[in-house]
Structure formats: C-alpha cells, structure tokens
Write a protein that holds these residues in place. Structure first.
Motif, PDB file in Angstrom:
ATOM      1  N   LEU A   1       0.856  -1.188   0.000  1.00  0.00           N
ATOM      2  CA  LEU A   1       0.000   0.000   0.000  1.00  0.00           C
ATOM      3  C   LEU A   1       0.888   1.233   0.000  1.00  0.00           C
ATOM      4  O   LEU A   1       1.662   1.456   0.939  1.00  0.00           O
ATOM      5  N   LEU A   2       0.792   2.017  -1.056  1.00  0.00           N
ATOM      6  CA  LEU A   2       1.560   3.258  -1.155  1.00  0.00           C
ATOM      7  C   LEU A   2       0.637   4.421  -0.837  1.00  0.00           C
ATOM      8  O   LEU A   2      -0.313   4.690  -1.573  1.00  0.00           O
ATOM      9  N   LEU A   3       0.905   5.107   0.264  1.00  0.00           N
ATOM     10  CA  LEU A   3       0.140   6.298   0.622  1.00  0.00           C
ATOM     11  C   LEU A   3       0.795   7.500  -0.031  1.00  0.00           C
ATOM     12  O   LEU A   3       1.876   7.938   0.380  1.00  0.00           O
ATOM     13  N   ALA A   4       0.171   8.020  -1.065  1.00  0.00           N
ATOM     14  CA  ALA A   4       0.657   9.211  -1.757  1.00  0.00           C
ATOM     15  C   ALA A   4      -0.051  10.408  -1.157  1.00  0.00           C
ATOM     16  O   ALA A   4      -1.131  10.799  -1.592  1.00  0.00           O
ATOM     17  N   ASP A   5       0.569  10.992  -0.140  1.00  0.00           N
ATOM     18  CA  ASP A   5      -0.072  12.067   0.617  1.00  0.00           C
ATOM     19  C   ASP A   5       0.014  13.386  -0.149  1.00  0.00           C
ATOM     20  O   ASP A   5       1.110  13.812  -0.545  1.00  0.00           O
ATOM     21  N   GLU A   6      -1.146  14.008  -0.319  1.00  0.00           N
ATOM     22  CA  GLU A   6      -1.260  15.286  -1.040  1.00  0.00           C
ATOM     23  C   GLU A   6      -0.608  15.174  -2.418  1.00  0.00           C
ATOM     24  O   GLU A   6       0.309  15.913  -2.761  1.00  0.00           O
ATOM     25  N   ILE A   7      -1.136  14.253  -3.194  1.00  0.00           N
ATOM     26  CA  ILE A   7      -0.547  13.944  -4.497  1.00  0.00           C
ATOM     27  C   ILE A   7      -0.592  15.137  -5.440  1.00  0.00           C
ATOM     28  O   ILE A   7       0.232  15.247  -6.359  1.00  0.00           O
ATOM     29  N   ASN A   8      -1.534  16.056  -5.239  1.00  0.00           N
ATOM     30  CA  ASN A   8      -1.648  17.200  -6.148  1.00  0.00           C
ATOM     31  C   ASN A   8      -0.687  18.331  -5.787  1.00  0.00           C
ATOM     32  O   ASN A   8      -0.765  19.417  -6.365  1.00  0.00           O
ATOM     33  N   ARG A   9       0.225  18.100  -4.850  1.00  0.00           N
ATOM     34  CA  ARG A   9       1.212  19.124  -4.497  1.00  0.00           C
ATOM     35  C   ARG A   9       2.543  18.940  -5.219  1.00  0.00           C
ATOM     36  O   ARG A   9       3.479  19.720  -4.996  1.00  0.00           O
ATOM     37  N   THR A  10       2.648  17.946  -6.068  1.00  0.00           N
ATOM     38  CA  THR A  10       3.896  17.715  -6.794  1.00  0.00           C
ATOM     39  C   THR A  10       3.681  18.017  -8.275  1.00  0.00           C
ATOM     40  O   THR A  10       2.569  17.879  -8.790  1.00  0.00           O
ATOM     41  N   PRO A  11       4.710  18.442  -8.980  1.00  0.00           N
ATOM     42  CA  PRO A  11       4.555  18.808 -10.393  1.00  0.00           C
ATOM     43  C   PRO A  11       4.151  17.619 -11.256  1.00  0.00           C
ATOM     44  O   PRO A  11       4.334  16.458 -10.877  1.00  0.00           O
ATOM     45  N   PRO A  12       3.628  17.900 -12.463  1.00  0.00           N
ATOM     46  CA  PRO A  12       3.195  16.821 -13.369  1.00  0.00           C
ATOM     47  C   PRO A  12       4.301  15.831 -13.698  1.00  0.00           C
ATOM     48  O   PRO A  12       4.016  14.651 -13.930  1.00  0.00           O
ATOM     49  N   LYS A  13       5.549  16.264 -13.709  1.00  0.00           N
ATOM     50  CA  LYS A  13       6.652  15.347 -14.030  1.00  0.00           C
ATOM     51  C   LYS A  13       6.718  14.212 -13.026  1.00  0.00           C
ATOM     52  O   LYS A  13       6.917  13.041 -13.398  1.00  0.00           O
ATOM     53  N   THR A  14       6.553  14.523 -11.752  1.00  0.00           N
ATOM     54  CA  THR A  14       6.589  13.484 -10.724  1.00  0.00           C
ATOM     55  C   THR A  14       5.281  12.707 -10.687  1.00  0.00           C
ATOM     56  O   THR A  14       5.267  11.490 -10.446  1.00  0.00           O
ATOM     57  N   GLN A  15       4.167  13.390 -10.912  1.00  0.00           N
ATOM     58  CA  GLN A  15       2.887  12.686 -10.990  1.00  0.00           C
ATOM     59  C   GLN A  15       2.916  11.624 -12.085  1.00  0.00           C
ATOM     60  O   GLN A  15       2.389  10.520 -11.914  1.00  0.00           O
ATOM     61  N   ALA A  16       3.551  11.969 -13.209  1.00  0.00           N
ATOM     62  CA  ALA A  16       3.600  11.031 -14.331  1.00  0.00           C
ATOM     63  C   ALA A  16       4.411   9.785 -13.998  1.00  0.00           C
ATOM     64  O   ALA A  16       4.251   8.747 -14.651  1.00  0.00           O
ATOM     65  N   ALA A  17       5.279   9.860 -12.998  1.00  0.00           N
ATOM     66  CA  ALA A  17       6.055   8.690 -12.621  1.00  0.00           C
ATOM     67  C   ALA A  17       5.167   7.568 -12.107  1.00  0.00           C
ATOM     68  O   ALA A  17       5.567   6.401 -12.113  1.00  0.00           O
ATOM     69  N   LEU A  18       3.956   7.926 -11.670  1.00  0.00           N
ATOM     70  CA  LEU A  18       3.035   6.916 -11.158  1.00  0.00           C
ATOM     71  C   LEU A  18       2.180   6.277 -12.248  1.00  0.00           C
ATOM     72  O   LEU A  18       1.458   5.324 -11.966  1.00  0.00           O
ATOM     73  N   LEU A  19       2.220   6.801 -13.470  1.00  0.00           N
ATOM     74  CA  LEU A  19       1.353   6.270 -14.515  1.00  0.00           C
ATOM     75  C   LEU A  19       1.667   4.807 -14.808  1.00  0.00           C
ATOM     76  O   LEU A  19       0.777   3.960 -14.859  1.00  0.00           O
ATOM     77  N   GLU A  20       2.934   4.505 -15.032  1.00  0.00           N
ATOM     78  CA  GLU A  20       3.303   3.113 -15.291  1.00  0.00           C
ATOM     79  C   GLU A  20       3.079   2.257 -14.050  1.00  0.00           C
ATOM     80  O   GLU A  20       2.631   1.105 -14.139  1.00  0.00           O
ATOM     81  N   VAL A  21       3.366   2.818 -12.892  1.00  0.00           N
ATOM     82  CA  VAL A  21       3.194   2.079 -11.640  1.00  0.00           C
ATOM     83  C   VAL A  21       1.741   1.666 -11.453  1.00  0.00           C
ATOM     84  O   VAL A  21       1.443   0.517 -11.106  1.00  0.00           O
TER      85      VAL A  21
END
Length: 388
Positions: free
Chosen positions: A174-194
C-alpha cells in the motif's frame, strides 16, 4: 465500521460503498435462508446512497448456481468484513471510505481520497494497512519531489564499480501518496506506469511490484495555492474516488472523548488494532469476485450509463470504456461482499458515483452554473432505464 451507537440507522454516505452490519463472523456459515425476513438483514447504504439488504458471509438463496464460493472465499469475506471493527478502533465514522478501500483491493485498483485536512485520511490508510498485515509506505508529495524519489533510481556502487538499482517507496503493498496534487506533473507522471502496469522500468529493465499493490492517494479539495491538478489520464487510473466528509456532531464528540481518554493516533498497537486479514484473503476475494456472474442486460445497463454521460451538454468528457469496465469490477466486488454470486442493477447504481465521479470533465460554463459531477450522475441514474 461501527458507529458510537451500533444500533443507529446508518447515515447517508457521500457516494462510496458502506459496509454496515453486525460483523461477528459465525463459527460455520449458516445455511442460506429461503426468504430471510427484514429483521435478519442489516440496513446497508451502498455507494450511491441506496439502502440494500446485506447478510455478511451468507450467500443469497436466489444466487445463480454454477460458481459457489469455496471455504477460502467465505473465510476471506468474513475477514474483510471484520476489518470494519479493527479500523473503528482508531478511526470514528468514515464507513464509506473503508468499504471503498476494501472494494479497490478486491478489484486490484487504486483509490483517490479527497477531504479537508483533519478528517483522518492518513490515519485511515495506516490503520487499514495494520489491520490487513500489509506493508505500507508513505510519500509526502512536495513541489521538489523527483520521479526517482518515488520509483527508485540507479546508484553507483563503489564496491562493484557498477550501477545498482535502489528501490523506491513504490515497492510496497500500500503506497500512501499524501497530497498527491502538491507535486509537479513530471513526478505525478512517474506513477502512470506504476498504477497501470504494476511495474517500474529503469534503464530499459522492468521491475515488478509486490502483490497486492495499490496506490492510496490523498488530496485537499479546498486549497489550490501551490497545487497541480491531476491530469485526466491519471484520474482515470484511479478505480474509485472517495470523499471523506466532516463527521457529524455525535461522531466528533466520540473522537474528542477518545483523545481525552489518552488515544494516540501514532500508536495503533495501543489502540488495539491487530491484523485480521492478509494478502491471501485479498487474493481469494479477488478470485471469488471474478466468478460473480453478470447478465447481458446488466452489462448493457452499465454501457448505457457510460454513454449517457457523453451525451449531456454540460459534460466535456464523459465516461470512457475504461470507466465502464471499472464500474463492472466494483459492482461485482460489492455483490460478492453482499453474499451474492450475481450482479443486480442496484449494485451498479450503488457504485456508480464512487467509480465515475472523477472520470467526468465538465464544461467551464456548466461549472460556473453550479453543475457538479455528482449532479450529472444523479441525472443519468434517474433517466437511464433500469433493466428488470
């Protein structure tokens, strides 16, 4: 999850699945009653707010034959329902969120938890992970967080004179991504494949994540300064979106009474939370839910709901086929948790809001007029004919 008054009628949920019932699992599953009277059934509020009978651990007497769940599936059902008691030891209320998390785990999906600060989003995930005996890691998403900080990166090893991969926090259950909308799109995109492939590719080599795996992301719907809204492609990868409302007065008094009695949110062991289920129960539940039968009329009803969202003038982007597939999966999981081996239109309606609310993009003029995704789904559920 039990409320301060176990005999009270369940409150209307916000649109996420709610498991409300006396959850003392019997030593042996009782034989299915021919026609259980209302007093033998607990009032259940589904994700869409519809009251439904719910007999935990007891298959319906009218269940379609052909795929009866085995003992492992029955044990998994009782274990997952028992989670409510364990989570209630640390979190008051938020029954809908607990059920939504359980359904997502059964469906091998991810959850977006939305709520204002202080409604126990992080505590809920930590307590669930403890009660499930699953490994969990927390990542605080910040503007300076890099993709490698989440997925892992290659690190030079002086002993071998080679680059070695150092796993990131995504290599967990279980990965708790706390306040996921506080990081730039570049880092958000790292979760797409995951989130989609359950793997991380570094230097051309894919690395599989543990099973089960789920991303449980939180975000604050009020604060917008310093945030980066999630793109539609990433929102669509969340199986459900659960909103955590502020607790009612009775629950809030109960929360303060717990803290006055010495409750420490950072010490779940002292609160008496212990594992009641594990990965084997989740896998057994997943296999059992996959055997739940769906009639063609119900499949057509799901498609009609998705297509209806695309035809409304207030909607810029309606529900995609992936959204319809997600609704099918969550409806099957809810039917299995309710003790049935087939899906009814009420199961679909119960999960429609939680599964589809984040997949709708409204036109700017419609948002200015006060139209919301919830009101759009209310309209669709009312107008689309229900199969009989």
């Amino acid at each position: 999850m039990t409320s301060p008054n176990p005999g009270a009628t369940p409150a209307e949920p916000d649109g996420s699945a709610t498991l409300r019932a006396p959850l003392q699992p019997p030593q042996a599953p009782p034989p299915p009653p021919a026609a259980p009277p209302p007093t033998q059934m607990a009032a259940v509020q589904g994700p869409g707010g519809q009251a439904q009978p719910f007999v935990p651990g007891t298959p319906s007497a009218t269940a379609v034959p052909g795929s009866p769940p085995g003992p492992d599936a029955e044990g998994a059902r009782r274990a997952l329902i028992e989670l409510r008691h364990e989570v209630a030891k640390a979190v008051v209320g938020q029954d809908a969120a607990v059920s939504g998390l359980v359904i997502a785990l059964i469906c091998h999906g991810h959850v977006l938890l939305e709520g204002v600060p202080g409604v126990a989003k992080t505590l809920l995930v930590r307590t669930l992970a403890t009660a499930l005996s699953l490994d969990t890691r927390r990542v605080q998403f910040t503007p300076d967080l890099m993709p490698g900080d989440v997925t892992g990166s290659l690190v030079y090893d002086n002993r071998t004179s080679e680059f070695a991969f150092r796993e990131g926090p995504v290599f967990t259950n279980l990965l708790l991504a706390d306040e996921i909308n506080r990081t730039p799109p570049k880092t958000q995109a790292a979760l797409l494949e995951v989130m989609e492939e359950r793997q991380v590719t570094v230097d051309g080599q894919p690395r599989r994540l543990p099973t089960p795996f789920a991303v449980l992301a939180t975000q604050n719907p009020i604060e917008h300064e310093g945030t980066y809204p999630l793109p539609e492609a990433q929102l669509d990868r969340f199986l459900i979106k659960v909103t955590l409302p502020l607790p009612p007065r009775e629950d809030e008094v109960h929360i303060l009474a717990r803290h006055a009695g010495g409750f420490d949110p950072s010490d779940l062991a002292a609160a008496g939370v212990h594992p009641v289920a594990g990965p084997a129960d989740i896998i057994a539940a997943r296999n059992a839910a996959a055997r739940v039968q769906v009639q063609r009329e119900v499949l057509a009803y799901i498609v009609d709901l998705a297509r209806a969202t695309r035809a409304l003038p207030s909607v810029l982007l309606g529900v995609s086929p992936r959204g319809a597939t997600a609704l099918l999966a969550t409806a099957r999981a809810w039917a299995w948790l309710s003790g049935r081996s087939y899906v009814t239109p009420d199961d679909v309606k119960a999960l429609a809001r939680a599964t589809l609310r984040h997949r709708l993009s409204l036109r700017p003029e419609a948002e200015q007029d006060g139209t919301t995704a919830e009101s759009v789904l209310d309209q669709v559920l009312i107008t689309v004919p229900v199969p009989r």
